[in-house]
Design a protein around this motif. Structure first.
Motif, mmCIF file in Angstrom:
data_model
loop_
_atom_site.group_PDB
_atom_site.id
_atom_site.type_symbol
_atom_site.label_atom_id
_atom_site.label_comp_id
_atom_site.label_asym_id
_atom_site.label_seq_id
_atom_site.Cartn_x
_atom_site.Cartn_y
_atom_site.Cartn_z
ATOM 1 N N VAL A 483 33.494 42.680 41.403
ATOM 2 C CA VAL A 483 34.423 43.596 42.069
ATOM 3 C C VAL A 483 34.826 43.040 43.438
ATOM 4 C CG1 VAL A 483 34.698 45.906 43.029
ATOM 5 C CG2 VAL A 483 33.604 45.604 40.799
ATOM 6 N N ALA A 484 33.868 42.461 44.142
ATOM 7 C CA ALA A 484 34.212 41.820 45.416
ATOM 8 C C ALA A 484 35.227 40.702 45.190
ATOM 9 C CB ALA A 484 32.947 41.264 46.080
ATOM 10 N N GLY A 485 35.034 39.943 44.107
ATOM 11 C CA GLY A 485 35.966 38.868 43.800
ATOM 12 C C GLY A 485 37.350 39.357 43.433
ATOM 13 N N ILE A 486 37.416 40.476 42.723
ATOM 14 C CA ILE A 486 38.718 41.051 42.363
ATOM 15 C C ILE A 486 39.453 41.503 43.623
ATOM 16 C CG2 ILE A 486 39.837 42.985 41.188
ATOM 17 C CD1 ILE A 486 37.631 42.766 39.052
ATOM 18 N N TRP A 487 38.698 42.095 44.564
ATOM 19 C CA TRP A 487 39.340 42.506 45.811
ATOM 20 C C TRP A 487 39.850 41.276 46.579
ATOM 21 C CZ3 TRP A 487 41.803 46.389 47.469
ATOM 22 C CH2 TRP A 487 42.092 46.553 48.825
ATOM 23 N N GLY A 488 39.075 40.220 46.542
ATOM 24 C CA GLY A 488 39.535 38.974 47.156
ATOM 25 C C GLY A 488 40.803 38.459 46.507
ATOM 26 N N PHE A 489 40.911 38.625 45.201
ATOM 27 C CA PHE A 489 42.134 38.228 44.498
ATOM 28 C C PHE A 489 43.322 39.058 44.973
ATOM 29 C CE2 PHE A 489 45.011 39.584 41.121
ATOM 30 C CZ PHE A 489 45.646 38.383 40.820
ATOM 31 N N PHE A 490 43.158 40.389 45.002
ATOM 32 C CA PHE A 490 44.277 41.245 45.408
ATOM 33 C C PHE A 490 44.724 40.944 46.842
ATOM 34 C CE2 PHE A 490 42.894 44.525 42.122
ATOM 35 C CZ PHE A 490 44.000 44.322 41.315
ATOM 36 N N LYS A 491 43.785 40.667 47.693
ATOM 37 C CA LYS A 491 44.127 40.446 49.100
ATOM 38 C C LYS A 491 44.725 39.055 49.355
ATOM 39 C CE LYS A 491 43.223 42.700 52.277
ATOM 40 N NZ LYS A 491 43.998 43.685 53.067
ATOM 41 N N ASN A 492 44.293 38.067 48.594
ATOM 42 C CA ASN A 492 44.633 36.695 48.966
ATOM 43 C C ASN A 492 45.392 35.886 47.913
ATOM 44 O OD1 ASN A 492 43.177 37.014 51.464
ATOM 45 N ND2 ASN A 492 41.278 36.747 50.305
ATOM 46 N N HIS A 493 45.363 36.302 46.650
ATOM 47 C CA HIS A 493 45.962 35.458 45.611
ATOM 48 C C HIS A 493 46.958 36.179 44.718
ATOM 49 C CE1 HIS A 493 43.040 32.382 46.660
ATOM 50 N NE2 HIS A 493 42.079 33.289 46.555
ATOM 51 N N TRP A 494 46.986 37.485 44.748
ATOM 52 C CA TRP A 494 47.885 38.273 43.899
ATOM 53 C C TRP A 494 49.332 37.992 44.288
ATOM 54 C CZ3 TRP A 494 48.632 44.228 44.600
ATOM 55 C CH2 TRP A 494 49.315 44.760 43.490
ATOM 56 N N ALA A 495 50.219 37.911 43.302
ATOM 57 C CA ALA A 495 51.632 37.675 43.580
ATOM 58 C C ALA A 495 52.221 38.784 44.438
ATOM 59 C CB ALA A 495 52.410 37.534 42.268
ATOM 60 N N ASP A 496 51.670 40.008 44.294
ATOM 61 C CA ASP A 496 52.141 41.151 45.082
ATOM 62 C C ASP A 496 51.147 41.509 46.187
ATOM 63 O OD1 ASP A 496 54.467 41.485 43.534
ATOM 64 O OD2 ASP A 496 53.365 42.645 42.033
ATOM 65 N N LYS A 497 50.506 40.520 46.759
ATOM 66 C CA LYS A 497 49.432 40.792 47.715
ATOM 67 C C LYS A 497 49.909 41.550 48.947
ATOM 68 C CE LYS A 497 49.747 36.199 49.854
ATOM 69 N NZ LYS A 497 49.016 34.932 50.097
ATOM 70 N N GLU A 498 51.205 41.520 49.215
ATOM 71 C CA GLU A 498 51.693 42.271 50.378
ATOM 72 C C GLU A 498 51.480 43.771 50.203
ATOM 73 O OE1 GLU A 498 55.009 42.000 47.445
ATOM 74 O OE2 GLU A 498 53.568 40.572 48.316
ATOM 75 N N LYS A 499 51.404 44.239 48.950
ATOM 76 C CA LYS A 499 51.164 45.654 48.700
ATOM 77 C C LYS A 499 49.750 46.055 49.121
ATOM 78 C CE LYS A 499 54.413 45.941 44.832
ATOM 79 N NZ LYS A 499 54.575 46.210 43.387
ATOM 80 N N ALA A 500 48.832 45.107 49.100
ATOM 81 C CA ALA A 500 47.450 45.392 49.471
ATOM 82 C C ALA A 500 47.146 45.016 50.913
ATOM 83 C CB ALA A 500 46.501 44.644 48.535
ATOM 84 N N ALA A 501 48.139 44.551 51.653
ATOM 85 C CA ALA A 501 47.903 43.988 52.979
ATOM 86 C C ALA A 501 47.210 44.956 53.924
ATOM 87 C CB ALA A 501 49.231 43.522 53.590
ATOM 88 N N ASN A 502 47.591 46.231 53.917
ATOM 89 C CA ASN A 502 47.034 47.202 54.858
ATOM 90 C C ASN A 502 45.803 47.923 54.321
ATOM 91 O OD1 ASN A 502 49.277 46.448 56.288
ATOM 92 N ND2 ASN A 502 49.983 48.528 56.722
ATOM 93 N N PHE A 503 45.345 47.547 53.146
ATOM 94 C CA PHE A 503 44.206 48.240 52.547
ATOM 95 C C PHE A 503 42.906 47.510 52.865
ATOM 96 C CE2 PHE A 503 47.659 50.102 50.257
ATOM 97 C CZ PHE A 503 47.219 51.368 49.878
ATOM 98 N N GLU A 504 41.860 48.323 53.038
ATOM 99 C CA GLU A 504 40.539 47.773 53.327
ATOM 100 C C GLU A 504 39.532 48.335 52.338
ATOM 101 O OE1 GLU A 504 37.452 47.169 57.080
ATOM 102 O OE2 GLU A 504 38.957 48.765 57.158
ATOM 103 N N LEU A 505 38.733 47.468 51.760
ATOM 104 C CA LEU A 505 37.676 47.877 50.844
ATOM 105 C C LEU A 505 36.443 48.273 51.652
ATOM 106 C CD1 LEU A 505 36.401 48.115 48.004
ATOM 107 C CD2 LEU A 505 35.855 45.673 48.166
ATOM 108 N N LEU A 506 36.016 49.531 51.497
ATOM 109 C CA LEU A 506 34.866 50.031 52.243
ATOM 110 C C LEU A 506 33.591 50.074 51.412
ATOM 111 C CD1 LEU A 506 36.331 52.978 54.340
ATOM 112 C CD2 LEU A 506 36.072 50.571 54.963
ATOM 113 N N ASP A 507 33.734 50.297 50.123
ATOM 114 C CA ASP A 507 32.528 50.522 49.336
ATOM 115 C C ASP A 507 32.740 50.072 47.900
ATOM 116 O OD1 ASP A 507 29.867 51.727 48.887
ATOM 117 O OD2 ASP A 507 30.968 53.108 47.619
ATOM 118 N N ILE A 508 31.728 49.432 47.341
ATOM 119 C CA ILE A 508 31.670 49.104 45.914
ATOM 120 C C ILE A 508 30.583 49.970 45.296
ATOM 121 C CG2 ILE A 508 31.239 47.315 44.199
ATOM 122 C CD1 ILE A 508 32.185 45.260 46.207
ATOM 123 N N PRO A 509 30.876 50.691 44.237
ATOM 124 C CA PRO A 509 29.858 51.558 43.636
ATOM 125 C C PRO A 509 28.675 50.764 43.108
ATOM 126 C CG PRO A 509 32.060 52.086 42.815
ATOM 127 C CD PRO A 509 32.179 50.799 43.553
#
Length: 812
Positions: A483-509
């Motif tokens: 899950v940490a890796g997926i968040w890293g993908f959305f923030k840094n490698h996703w083609a639409d990463k600008e959509k996630a730019a202002n989001f912060e991951l606080l907790d992984i269940p």
């Protein structure tokens, strides 16, 4: 409901007196008895905070003090994890989880040192990933920091680590767990000893023996009694199984390893309940699970999926034949030949043991543990294509299963992870221990990212060769990294990463909801072709309508989401898939039923599992009635089982009410009027209590604006009647998980039931705030020729609908 006395700290039990609503008419009285809602403890209170009951730390052996981490006075920011007490962890432990931000607050306790002198500290911890040692912590004794850092051992197993020696004065000493990372530091137990040569045993079973010796816990099981039916697993299958057995006259033990009922659908995980209504019109399952849904909509302060736990506990609390045992993990079965005699469990909070003896056992553990311990035949992994000629099966059999998914419904607003939107961009660097998503340019080819990046998705999965049966703790840890890796993908490698730019991951269940492990083998193994062709089994007792949905075993390491994803018709579950092939008194229900790995994809969702549970519980009651094994129900009492299920409002497709005890079945129906010719009064006793094949199968009244409307059944001759069963309209075309209230416009809200004794009408039941589909009105027996249902109000619809009226003279 009864409650295990040792568990009263987790559920308040209502007294013997219920909430009685009394009515009287012409000298005839009746009562509706239910436990007051305020007498049933809010299950969320058992989760915030979830903690073990206090047990004094004592010197059971001179020179030794055993302290379980769960016994700390304050957990601080640590949380108690008891998911894996039957596996390597062996006991509950404190877990530090704070993905972003400073380490969690210290856990603190005070122990009484019996004698001044030099005391040696041992701590049982785990380095869950030795390559990076993500979860590290220290122990402070009276404020003195240990030189040793825990959670950094060379082994990835649970091990005892030395924390050094301390000069301690007799009296109170403070122990403090100081998290250093927030990344799943964990500790199960501590030992203080005067013996400098002492070394705690590393072996799991030897550790449990040592825990009992040093803490004074007895490992002799307490006898919890003898039951007609023992149900293990309090999830979507187990709860209806217990309720069905109890209502059909059995004394039931319901054993559950968590602090709240509901399984994957509980407050802890909140996986959305799904079933046949996802695709098909008017195919939502009825019976006990529909009752639970309606209760949750009314009694739960939550309107999300968490209402399942509230509803299940409310219904179970109103069943006097059920004794509920929470936080009990069943880990041993005693058999004689091919028959189970008893089940043993350990309490996940205290380690104390219990034994439950019974006549019939129902395995609703999801992992088939009771069947496994009893020696039942089972399967694990995928069958070869040639076995059942399944198009979606692999060419060769393997041990791969569908991944579980992390969730944490009770403590966070998020589902698969918890993110927040900030006012400006937030950078994210993947920790060294995070899993890097391979070939990120192709990762989203067949996945949806629009909603996944801010709430997570069900495809956050590990590969199917991960051992999530015996290695569930390790599987959870691996998925945390993924899950940490997926968040890293959305923030840094996703083609639409600008959509996630202002989001912060606080907790992984950290709670793992399972999809597939062990499947027990019955007299029939349901396969893909039978699902796709909707095989009309003679012994069908439930149905499914979920997509044939088998997640791909590569998980996020591959590009495909599914091995199979195909819409299938509503299909049938045979009774022979719900009892063991080789253990005579074992039934089962839920995802550990007798299905091929591919067929499981269509029947594994919660509401479908609930229907299986009701069928298994009803069958168990018939085993008691006829003093026989589950297989004999199939051979000799199948029609009785099916008719009882229909009576209890569990629909079986293509079957009609043929109950010879139902006096309304041979009655003539009349009404004050009907809205359309096809919705006439004759529908209330035509044997079908729901829309089917384009026919409404209900009486629909004239507009209530014209005045109260009624429908009645006239018996061929006067008979004694003491129970009337009604089926109202709760909107069976709507998906279970989408309904926040039961009060659809067409549901009858206010009604009265009256009986005509030949000279006058007697009101025998009435409700001004009904919210259920199936309503059972029981009253003092009355010789009657006519039974009338008068409707005064719906929840907004101009007309009222009634699908069924049954009438009985039931024995006590």
């Amino acid at each position: 409901m009864n409650i295990n006395p040792s568990r009263r700290d987790f559920m308040k039990v209502a007294g013997a007196t219920g909430l009685a609503v009394s009515f009287a008419n012409n000298g005839f009285s009746f009562e509706l008895n239910r436990l007051p809602l305020q007498e049933i403890e809010n299950p969320m209170r058992r989760l915030k905070p979830f903690r073990a009951p206090k047990r004094p730390v004592q010197e059971a052996v001179p020179g030794f003090l055993w302290i379980d981490a769960g016994q700390f006075d304050s957990y601080g920011g640590w949380e108690l994890d008891t998911f894996f007490t039957d596996l390597a962890a062996a006991s509950g432990y404190l877990l530090a989880n704070r993905f972003i931000g400073p380490p969690v607050d210290d856990a603190v306790t005070t122990v009484n040192i019996p004698e001044s002198g030099r005391w040696h500290l041992w701590v049982r911890a785990r380095n869950w990933l030795p390559e990076h040692s993500p979860g590290q912590f220290k122990v402070l004794v009276n404020g003195k920091e240990s030189d040793h850092v825990f959670g950094a051992a060379a082994s990835d197993q649970w091990v005892w680590e030395s924390g050094g020696a301390y000069e301690l004065s007799g009296g109170k000493t403070e122990l403090r767990l100081q998290d250093l990372t927030g990344h799943l530091s964990r500790v199960s137990s501590l030992i203080l000893t005067r013996d400098e040569t002492y070394r705690p045993p590393q072996d799991r079973d030897a550790m449990l023996q040592e825990r009992a010796r040093l803490s004074g816990i007895s490992l002799l099981p307490a006898d919890r009694g003898n039951f007609d039916v023992v149900v293990v697993g309090g999830g979507p299958a187990g709860v209806p199984a217990a309720i069905a057995a109890a209502r059909n006259g059995c004394r039931v033990a319901l054993i559950h390893d968590r602090p709240v009922l509901g399984g994957n659908a509980s407050l802890e995980l909140m996986v959305p309940p799904n079933g046949a209504a996802r695709h098909e019109t008017f195919d939502r399952e009825t019976g006990i699970i529909e009752e639970i849904r309606c209760e949750g909509c009314i009694h739960s302060p939550r309107k999300d999926h968490g209402k399942v736990s509230y509803a299940m506990e409310f219904v179970v609390a109103n069943e006097p034949n059920i004794t509920l045992f929470l936080n009990e993990n069943a880990d041993k079965v005693t058999t004689t030949g091919n028959k189970i005699r008893s089940v043993e469990s350990h309490n996940t909070l205290t380690g104390e043991r219990s034994v439950y003896r019974g006549e019939t056992f129902i395995d609703c553990t999801g992992d088939g543990w009771i069947g496994y311990y009893a020696g039942a035949d089972y399967r694990f992994g995928r069958e070869a294509r040639s076995e059942f000629n399944e198009a979606f099966a692999p060419e060769e059999a393997d041990k791969k299963t569908m991944s579980g998914t992390l969730s944490n419904g009770a403590t966070k607003d998020g589902y698969f992870y918890y993110v927040v939107e900030r006012k400006k961009p937030v950078e994210f660097s993947l920790p060294k221990w995070g899993v890097k998503i391979p070939n990120p340019e192709r990762f989203m080819d067949k996945r949806k990212g629009e909603s996944a990046f801010n709430i997570g998705a069900s495809w956050f999965e590990y590969p199917g060769d991960v051992d999530d049966l015996y290695g569930q703790e390790e599987a959870r840890d691996y998925l945390y990294r993924i899950v940490a890796g997926i968040w890293g993908f959305f923030k840094n490698h996703w083609a639409d990463k600008e959509k996630a730019a202002n989001f912060e991951l606080l907790d992984i269940p950290t709670k793992l909801g399972m999809r597939e492990t062990r499947r027990l083998v019955g007299d029939h193994i349901l396969n893909q072709n039978e699902v796709e062709n909707a095989e009309l089994f003679e012994d069908r007792v439930a149905y499914a309508g979920w997509t044939l949905d088998v997640h791909h075993p590569d998980g996020v390491m591959g590009y495909e989401r599914f091995t199979a994803y195909k819409r299938v018709p509503v299909n049938h579950i045979p009774y022979r898939s719900l009892y063991s092939k080789n253990i005579n008194n074992l039934l089962f229900a839920g995802r550990n039923g007798s299905f091929s790995a591919i067929a499981l994809g269509a029947v594994r969702v919660e509401v479908t599992c609930s229907s299986m549970g009701q069928a298994a519980g009803t069958a168990a009651a018939l085993c008691k009635k006829h003093d026989c094994a589950p297989r004999e129900i199939y051979k000799r009492h199948l029609k009785e089982l099916q008719q009882q299920l229909l009576k209890d409002d569990q629909y079986i497709i293509g079957m009609v009410n043929e109950d010879p005890e139902d006096r309304a079945l041979v009655a003539t129906a009349n009404a004050s009027g009907s809205m359309r010719p096809e919705t006439g009064p004759e529908n209330v006793n035509n044997g079908i209590a729901r829309p089917f094949e384009g026919k409404p199968n209900c009486w629909e009244s004239r507009p209530l604006s014209e005045g109260p409307q009624w429908v009645e059944v006239e018996l061929p001759k006067p008979e004694k009647i003491n129970a009337v069963y009604l089926a109202f309209d709760t909107g069976l075309s709507q998906r279970w998980m989408k309904m926040a209230t039961p009060e659809i416009e067409g549901l009858v809200k206010s009604y009265a039931v009256s009986c005509f004794d030949g000279s006058e009408w007697h009101t025998v039941a009435a409700d001004r705030k009904n919210y259920q589909r199936r309503v059972i009105c029981r009253f003092q027996g009355l010789e009657t020729k006519k039974i009338r249902v008068l409707v005064e109000q719906t929840y907004g619809a101009p007309t009222a609908k009634i699908y069924e009226i049954r009438a009985y003279n039931e024995s006590a």
